[in-house]
Design an enzyme around this catalytic site. Structure first.
Site, short mmCIF file in Angstrom:
data_model
loop_
_atom_site.label_atom_id
_atom_site.label_comp_id
_atom_site.label_asym_id
_atom_site.label_seq_id
_atom_site.Cartn_x
_atom_site.Cartn_y
_atom_site.Cartn_z
CB SER A 236 -0.95 -0.03 1.21
OG SER A 236 -1.92 0.97 1.13
CG ASP A 367 -7.69 -1.60 -3.36
OD1 ASP A 367 -8.33 -0.98 -2.50
OD2 ASP A 367 -6.45 -1.73 -3.31
CG HIS A 398 -6.29 -1.57 0.41
ND1 HIS A 398 -5.66 -0.98 -0.66
CD2 HIS A 398 -5.58 -1.20 1.50
CE1 HIS A 398 -4.63 -0.27 -0.24
NE2 HIS A 398 -4.55 -0.40 1.07
#
Length: 464
Positions: A236, A367, A398
């Site tokens: 991320s 996501d 995610h």
């Protein structure tokens, strides 16, 4: 009387029974009725039937059960390296099957990942915590995890940059460390400034694109073990940081085997806009992340704000989005004049074309934080060089990527197993085979329209 055949005979019964009487001649009782009993009309039966169908449709849509599992879609330029990876990394061509009941919903994957992490995270590893003093007075901490068995390819250290607000104690980081350590890799995990109980020694915490802390960890790892080779992995926000770091041409880049990015958004300028939209409930996720960031600021408020009147504390306290916190705190703390300049500086999308090492980019179509419109960056990057691949799955949310099972998934996520297979394959090849020549390093503005340089695959079969 007795018949000829030796059987008894009886008088014949009357052919009919008088109205209102039973066979015994007793008057029939009226039918029993219950007070308050409701009998639906045919129209109401149709209405309830339609309501059940609507609820079933909503249930199917909510869990996305009509959207079945599929292999990931791969974007890459044909090259010897990518053809090797297609053979050496089975998960690139096998079908990714999320948990049957809830795994096809990106929101559920993301929320369950955030709350519980992979089940393998219960196998927590103990590492050696190290501290590094930075030039601005900040104290960086990272944790080094050794392995009980060396890798056949030699001494290799995976340097990990976690996601937003994460540290070495985050559940998904612990699950990844446990998996790769079992396969002979050392692991060093960065603790973002402010995310642990370590007191701050300077008036700042982490931000979205600062590479200084990650670079200091890499320098310290190489100082302690100069003969090790490196693999950089980011999740991320951490993936954005490692891509920026690799694009800066740091001193130890020649020791890096490959770069791995998982679940990042690439462009904070566009990302800040989409996070303010209610589409896909992204505004709700923005609010939740803002609350997490405010809790970090509150925990270290004595160091960050004591005797400092430059910050609007009431604006920070009342903020409901990351953008509001950045306006009230981050711009002043980092020395930027506007949100646009800050987000642009933090984004790897404007510099990642300078990366020369093999790179794997992984995202999921569902996501909730990274919509499909932002995935042009990894696509253009992968199509501009021979040593990069963009892996796009239909499901995963995610950083979730749970796999298998009906309700309870497998202990290892599909993402972690994919990264292990890729890292394991890359560690066995010669560095010259993975290098990219300067004539294929193109600027991010160039578009590739020719089908001869575009390739995508979605092959495979069900994973048993």
């Amino acid at each position: 009387s007795i018949s000829r055949r030796g059987s008894l005979t009886f008088p014949s019964c009357p052919s009919s029974i008088p109205d209102g009487r039973s066979e015994r001649g007793v008057p029939d009782k009226p039918p029993v009725t219950f007070p308050g009993r409701w009998t639906p009309s045919p129209a109401m039966e149709v209405f309830f039937g339609a309501a059940v169908l609507v609820l079933c449709y909503v249930f199917l849509r909510l869990l996305n059960l009509s959207n079945g599992p599929a292999p990931p879609t791969l974007y890459y330029r044909p090259s010897d390296l990518n053809e090797f990876l297609l053979q050496a990394v089975p998960l690139l061509t096998l079908r990714y099957t999320p948990p049957m009941l809830w795994g096809r919903n990106g929101h559920l994957q993301s929320i369950i990942h955030s709350l519980f992490g992979p089940s393998r995270s219960k196998e927590s590893r103990r590492g050696e915590c190290s501290t590094v003093q930075l030039e601005d007075g900040s104290t960086l901490t990272y944790t080094l995890y050794d392995t009980s068995k060396p890798h056949p390819a030699g001494d290799i250290t995976i340097v990990v940059c976690p996601g937003f607000g994460s540290s070495n104690r985050s559940k998904y980081i612990q699950a990844f460390v446990s998996l790769v350590s079992d396969h002979g890799f050392k692991v060093a995990v960065l603790d973002h400034l402010g995310t642990t109980d370590q007191p701050l020694t300077a008036r700042r915490i982490f931000n979205y694109g600062e590479t200084g802390e990650f670079g200091a960890m890499v320098d310290d790892v190489m100082r302690e073990n100069p003969r090790t080779r490196l693999i950089v992995v980011g999740f991320s926000m951490g993936a954005n940081i490692v891509c920026k770091y690799m694009a800066e041409g740091r001193s130890h880049n020649d020791k890096v085997i490959c770069c791995v990015s998982a679940g990042q958004g690439y462009d904070a300028v566009r990302g800040s806009n989409v996070l303010m939209e209610w589409t896909g409930f992204r505004r709700a996720y923005n609010f939740a992340m803002a609350q997490g960031l405010k809790s970090i600021l509150q925990r270290h408020s004595y160091v960050l704000f004591r005797g400092n009147n430059d910050f609007n504390l009431s604006a920070i306290h009342s903020a409901t989005s990351l953008q509001e916190i950045d306006l009230a705190y981050t711009l002043q703390a980092a020395g930027y004049s506007s949100l646009h300049s800050y987000y642009r500086k933090c984004s790897c999308s404007f510099t990642m074309h300078k990366i020369t090492v093999p790179t794997l980019l992984v995202n999921a179509l569902d996501d909730p934080l990274v919509p499909e419109v932002m995935l042009d960056v990894p696509y253009n990057y992968a199509m501009s060089r021979d040593n990069a691949m963009f892996v796009l799955t239909r499901h995963g949310g995610h950083l979730g990527f749970y796999s298998g099972g009906f309700i309870i998934p497998e202990s290892e996520t599909w993402l972690h197993r994919l990264l292990l297979q890729y890292i394991d394959a890359m560690s066995t090849i010669e560095p010259s085979r993975a290098s990219v020549s300067s004539d294929v390093l193109l600027s991010p503005s160039r578009e590739f329209e020719s089908q001869s340089v575009c390739a995508s695959r979605s092959l495979g079969s069900q994973v048993d």
